[in-house]
Design an enzyme around this catalytic site. Structure first.
Site, PDB file in Angstrom:
ATOM      1  N   ALA A 107       0.809  -1.213   0.000  1.00 36.53           N
ATOM      2  CA  ALA A 107       0.000   0.000   0.000  1.00 36.53           C
ATOM      3  C   ALA A 107       0.845   1.266   0.000  1.00 36.53           C
ATOM      4  O   ALA A 107       0.374   2.338   0.332  1.00 36.53           O
ATOM      5  CB  ALA A 107      -0.930  -0.013   1.214  1.00 36.53           C
ATOM      6  N   ALA A 113       9.845  -3.396   4.135  1.00 41.54           N
ATOM      7  CA  ALA A 113      11.104  -2.900   4.705  1.00 41.54           C
ATOM      8  C   ALA A 113      11.013  -2.829   6.230  1.00 41.54           C
ATOM      9  O   ALA A 113      11.965  -3.171   6.944  1.00 41.54           O
ATOM     10  CB  ALA A 113      11.430  -1.521   4.128  1.00 41.54           C
ATOM     11  N   ASP A 155      13.110   3.116   0.991  1.00 42.92           N
ATOM     12  CA  ASP A 155      12.315   2.497   2.070  1.00 42.92           C
ATOM     13  C   ASP A 155      13.198   2.027   3.217  1.00 42.92           C
ATOM     14  O   ASP A 155      12.960   2.352   4.384  1.00 42.92           O
ATOM     15  CB  ASP A 155      11.529   1.284   1.544  1.00 42.92           C
ATOM     16  CG  ASP A 155      10.313   1.691   0.738  1.00 42.92           C
ATOM     17  OD1 ASP A 155      10.271   2.844   0.299  1.00 42.92           O
ATOM     18  OD2 ASP A 155       9.423   0.854   0.556  1.00 42.92           O
TER      19      ASP A 155
HETATM   20  O1  PMV Z   1       5.335   1.125  -2.723  1.00 46.27           O
HETATM   21  P1  PMV Z   1       6.498   1.278  -1.809  1.00 46.27           P
HETATM   22  O2  PMV Z   1       6.173   1.741  -0.432  1.00 46.27           O
HETATM   23  O3  PMV Z   1       7.386   0.060  -1.804  1.00 46.27           O
HETATM   24  O4  PMV Z   1       7.393   2.473  -2.454  1.00 46.27           O
HETATM   25  C1  PMV Z   1       7.928   2.327  -3.742  1.00 46.27           C
HETATM   26  C2  PMV Z   1       8.684   3.562  -4.131  1.00 46.27           C
HETATM   27  C3  PMV Z   1       9.218   3.517  -5.565  1.00 46.27           C
HETATM   28  O5  PMV Z   1       9.898   4.763  -5.772  1.00 46.27           O
HETATM   29  C4  PMV Z   1       8.100   3.405  -6.571  1.00 46.27           C
HETATM   30  C5  PMV Z   1      10.204   2.360  -5.772  1.00 46.27           C
HETATM   31  C6  PMV Z   1      11.531   2.533  -5.064  1.00 46.27           C
HETATM   32  O6  PMV Z   1      12.264   1.540  -5.021  1.00 46.27           O
HETATM   33  O7  PMV Z   1      11.880   3.636  -4.616  1.00 46.27           O
END
Ligand code: PMV
Length: 330
Positions: A107, A113, A155
C-alpha cells in the site's frame, strides 16, 4: 512452548511515506520520505526447544516458516538468514521469531522494509548487539530486492534511520530538518498494488520512450529540491502546490488510478493544500497536506470517497521547532 519462554530480543520499525519523488528516485533522482510512527512492525525473539532451529511466525499473514527448509527467495527467511550471518553467531540458535505489523501491506507505506528492519533489530538484540542505522539499512536493502527487483533504497533508509530524509540512490541519506511541523491525512484506497509490477511497468514505459520519461523524472527532481528548501525553511504554504505538481507528473507517468484520483480530489475539495499518491501507486495510499483544523474534516471526506482507512499524522516535532525558534531569536 515458545510463547512461554522469556523474551530474548525485540525490534520495531515504523511505516513511511514518500512526500516527493517516488519512481524518479529509482532513476537516480532525489526523493523526500518521512517515517510514520503511528503504524509499525514489531518482532520478538523467544527461545525454542533445543534442536528446533529458527522458526518464523507471522500470524497476520497466517504463516509459519522453518528457516532450514524455507525457499531462498522468501523475504522473511532471507532477512533472518543474512542477519544471523552478519551477527556471526557460532551456531544456528533455537529461536522463534514472531513478527506482527499494523502497516498496510502493498500500500505504499514500506511494510516489507519495516518488517525486515524489525526482525533484524530483534535478532541483533537477542545476540546481545545493536546495529547502527547504516548497517541495518544495508541488510534490509538486500531483502527489498526480493520484494521489488530494483529498489531505490529509500524504504530501507527511512525505516532504519527513523527520521525524515532527502535520499538519492548511491549517496548517504541527508537528514532533513523540519523547519515547521505540518499535518498530513493519509487515505488508503484499499486497492493492493505490487510495487514490483508498477516499477516494472514504469521501466518498460521508460524503455519505450526514454526522452519523455527522463524529462518527467527531471521535472520531479526539480520539485523535490524546491520541497526540500520549503520544508527546511518552514514554508508550508509552498508545499501544497508542489505536491499537486508531483501528482500531475505521476499521472503522466501512468501510475495513478481512479480510486487514488477520487481520494485526491475529495481531499482538495475539503481544503487540503495539496495531495498526491504515495509509493508505487495504482492503489495503496495517498496523502493530503492539511491545516490541522481541517484534518478531521478531510479524513471524513476521504472516507466518504471510499477510503478504507485514514490516519492523521504530524511531520516534525512541534517542541523541537519551538526550541529551534527560541534559539534563533536569542
Ligand atoms: O510502494 P512502496 O512503499 O514500496 O514504495 C515504492 C517507491 C518507488 O519509488 C516506486 C520504488 C523505489 O524503489 O523507490
Amino acid at each position: 512452548m515458545a510463547s512461554d519462554e522469556a523474551l530474548l530480543g525485540r525490534g520495531t520499525a515504523p511505516g513511511k511515506v514518500i512526500l516527493f519523488g517516488e519512481h524518479a528516485v529509482v532513476y537516480g533522482r532525489p526523493a523526500i520520505a518521512v517515517p510514520v510512527t503511528r503504524v509499525r512492525a514489531e518482532a520478538r525473539i523467544t527461545a525454542a526447544s533445543r534442536g528446533s532451529g529458527v522458526l518464523i511466525q507471522a500470524p497476520d499473514l497466517a504463516r509459519t516458516i522453518a528457516l532450514a527448509t524455507a525457499p531462498p527467495d522468501d523475504p522473511l527467511a532471507e532477512i533472518v538468514r543474512i542477519t544471523l550471518s552478519a551477527l556471526g553467531l557460532p551456531s544456528t540458535p533455537d529461536w522463534t521469531v514472531t513478527v506482527r505489523s499494523t502497516i498496510p501491506i502493498a500500500a505504499g507505506m514500506g511494510s516489507g522494509a519495516a518488517v525486515s528492519a524489525a526482525i533484524a533489530q530483534a535478532l541483533a538484540a537477542a545476540g546481545g548487539r545493536a546495529f547502527p542505522p547504516q548497517t541495518l539499512s544495508e541488510l534490509v536493502y538486500q531483502v527489498e530486492r526480493l520484494y521489488h527487483g530494483t529498489p531505490s533504497g529509500v524504504d530501507n533508509t527511512v525505516v532504519s534511520y527513523v527520521r525524515p530524509v532527502y535520499f538519492r540512490r548511491g549517496h548517504p541519506p541527508l537528514p532533513l530538518d523540519i523547519g515547521r511541523p505540518f499535518w498530513l491525512v493519509i487515505g488508503d484506497t484499499g486497492v493492493r498494488s505490487a510495487t514490483r509490477e508498477v516499477v516494472g511497468d514504469v521501466r518498460r514505459a521508460w524503455q519505450a520512450a526514454p526522452d519523455r520519461y527522463e524529462r518527467l523524472f527531471d521535472r520531479i527532481a526539480a520539485l523535490v529540491d524546491a520541497a526540500r528548501a520549503a520544508i527546511e525553511q518552514g514554508d508550508i504554504a509552498a508545499l501544497g502546490p508542489l505536491m499537486n505538481e508531483n501528482q500531475q507528473l505521476l499521472v503522466e507517468m501512468g501510475v495513478s488510478s481512479l480510486e487514488l484520483e477520487r481520494l485526491i480530489s475529495a481531499a482538495r475539495a475539503q481544503g487540503a493544500a495539496g495531495a498526491k499518491l504515495v509509493g508505487a501507486g495504482r492503489g495503496g495510499n495517498m496523502i493530503a497536506l492539511v491545516p490541522p483544523e481541517r484534518a478531521e474534516e478531510v479524513a471524513r471526506a476521504l472516507q466518504r470517497a471510499g477510503a478504507v482507512r485514514t490516519m492523521i499524522t504530524q511531520v516534525g516535532d512541534s517542541l523541537e521547532s519551538i526550541r529551534r525558534g527560541r534559539e534563533a531569536a536569542s
